[in-house]
Design a protein around this motif. Structure first.
Motif, mmCIF file in Angstrom:
data_model
loop_
_atom_site.group_PDB
_atom_site.id
_atom_site.type_symbol
_atom_site.label_atom_id
_atom_site.label_comp_id
_atom_site.label_asym_id
_atom_site.label_seq_id
_atom_site.Cartn_x
_atom_site.Cartn_y
_atom_site.Cartn_z
ATOM 1 N N ASP A 84 0.777 -1.146 -0.071
ATOM 2 C CA ASP A 84 -0.181 -0.038 0.123
ATOM 3 C C ASP A 84 0.987 1.048 0.007
ATOM 4 O O ASP A 84 0.386 2.362 0.378
ATOM 5 C CB ASP A 84 -0.911 0.114 1.004
ATOM 6 C CG ASP A 84 0.009 -0.138 2.610
ATOM 7 O OD1 ASP A 84 1.101 -0.217 2.518
ATOM 8 O OD2 ASP A 84 -0.869 -0.477 3.620
ATOM 9 N N LEU A 85 2.106 1.488 -0.480
ATOM 10 C CA LEU A 85 3.102 2.321 -0.371
ATOM 11 C C LEU A 85 2.812 3.077 -1.570
ATOM 12 O O LEU A 85 2.651 2.576 -2.840
ATOM 13 C CB LEU A 85 4.526 1.831 -0.614
ATOM 14 C CG LEU A 85 5.015 1.064 0.651
ATOM 15 C CD1 LEU A 85 6.393 0.646 0.239
ATOM 16 C CD2 LEU A 85 5.183 1.997 1.799
ATOM 17 N N PRO A 86 2.680 4.671 -1.508
ATOM 18 C CA PRO A 86 2.461 5.265 -2.679
ATOM 19 C C PRO A 86 3.590 5.696 -3.419
ATOM 20 O O PRO A 86 4.665 5.493 -2.873
ATOM 21 C CB PRO A 86 1.897 6.569 -2.031
ATOM 22 C CG PRO A 86 2.693 6.581 -0.599
ATOM 23 C CD PRO A 86 2.634 5.075 -0.247
ATOM 24 N N GLY A 87 3.394 5.713 -4.808
ATOM 25 C CA GLY A 87 4.495 6.135 -5.717
ATOM 26 C C GLY A 87 5.563 5.290 -6.214
ATOM 27 O O GLY A 87 6.231 5.467 -6.804
ATOM 28 N N LEU A 88 5.000 3.834 -5.920
ATOM 29 C CA LEU A 88 5.623 2.696 -6.391
ATOM 30 C C LEU A 88 5.565 2.703 -7.919
ATOM 31 O O LEU A 88 4.473 2.846 -8.464
ATOM 32 C CB LEU A 88 5.516 1.565 -5.906
ATOM 33 C CG LEU A 88 5.847 1.186 -4.179
ATOM 34 C CD1 LEU A 88 5.298 0.027 -3.590
ATOM 35 C CD2 LEU A 88 7.262 1.698 -4.088
ATOM 36 N N SER A 89 6.401 2.075 -8.444
ATOM 37 C CA SER A 89 6.282 1.909 -10.135
ATOM 38 C C SER A 89 5.584 0.680 -10.318
ATOM 39 O O SER A 89 5.050 -0.137 -9.373
ATOM 40 C CB SER A 89 7.599 1.711 -10.879
ATOM 41 O OG SER A 89 8.125 0.431 -10.411
ATOM 42 N N SER A 90 5.002 0.266 -11.510
ATOM 43 C CA SER A 90 4.287 -0.750 -11.917
ATOM 44 C C SER A 90 4.807 -1.886 -11.594
ATOM 45 O O SER A 90 4.381 -3.131 -11.613
ATOM 46 C CB SER A 90 3.855 -0.570 -13.445
ATOM 47 O OG SER A 90 4.764 -0.717 -14.380
ATOM 48 N N ALA A 91 6.080 -1.967 -11.522
ATOM 49 C CA ALA A 91 6.880 -3.312 -11.292
ATOM 50 C C ALA A 91 6.603 -3.936 -9.976
ATOM 51 O O ALA A 91 6.500 -5.055 -9.867
ATOM 52 C CB ALA A 91 8.271 -3.042 -11.282
#
Length: 200
Positions: A84-91
């Protein structure tokens, strides 16, 4: 672990962990960290007004709370929950808490396996490096044990400590050059003369 792992944001997980550790206020956490973070920064993180943490802030908080960073970064009480971390890439799409923990810790486990060859190679190298470090510590321990045995016991000695030392030295003599060939700059502590000396 407390229910902090199921809190839905970094700030609320930190707050829950802080309370579980008996720290009633953000000031208590700031004091435990030792002056590198202010009370207002910690309050802003806990209340969600500061969504992104610097790496040093994350590590300082995790160390003060006596938990691995994954306890703060992921809902570890629900291992199958997605990150649920914001800002992560689609990977990171679809990665669960337990997969994230395995990735973060570079654990060679079924929990997470990189989809790329470089990712898998990195994992293998880090685990080999951990084994090399563990073997070095074991060799130092066995040297001390052998010396104590030779000082305390009359000959002939049992020989098991010497055999374990030789096994560890053989293993590390294979691992060191292998890691060095992969680009790691490691001292190769064991040479053939030392192996032969310990065999006698």
């Amino acid at each position: 672990m407390t229910n902090s792992g199921s809190a839905k944001a970094i700030g609320s997980r930190i707050q829950a962990l802080r309370r579980a550790r008996g720290m009633r206020t953000s000031k208590d956490l700031a004091d435990a960290i030792g002056g590198t973070m202010t009370v207002s920064i910690i309050e802003n993180i806990e209340l969600g007004r500061k969504a992104n943490l610097d790496v040093s802030q994350l590590l300082n908080i995790a160390m003060a709370l006596q938990v691995p960073p994954s306890y703060i970064l992921a809902p570890m009480n629900d291992p199958s929950a997605e990150l649920d971390l914001p800002g992560l890439s689609s990977a990171f799409d679809g990665m669960t808490a337990i997969e994230f923990d395995a990735w973060l810790a570079s654990i060679d486990a079924a929990a997470y396996m990189s989809r790329t060859l470089p990712g898998r190679n990195s994992l293998v190298e880090l685990n080999a490096l951990r084994e090399w470090h563990t073997l070095n510590a074991e060799i130092r321990r066995l040297h001390v044990m052998l010396q104590l045995e030779e000082e305390a016991l009359p000959p002939p000695y049992d020989g098991r400590t010497r055999e374990r030392l030789q096994d560890a030295q053989r293993s590390i003599s294979r691992l060191g050059p292998l890691l060095n060939a992969g680009g790691w700059d490691l001292p190769v502590d064991v040479d053939d003369d030392e192996l032969e000396a310990n065999a006698s």
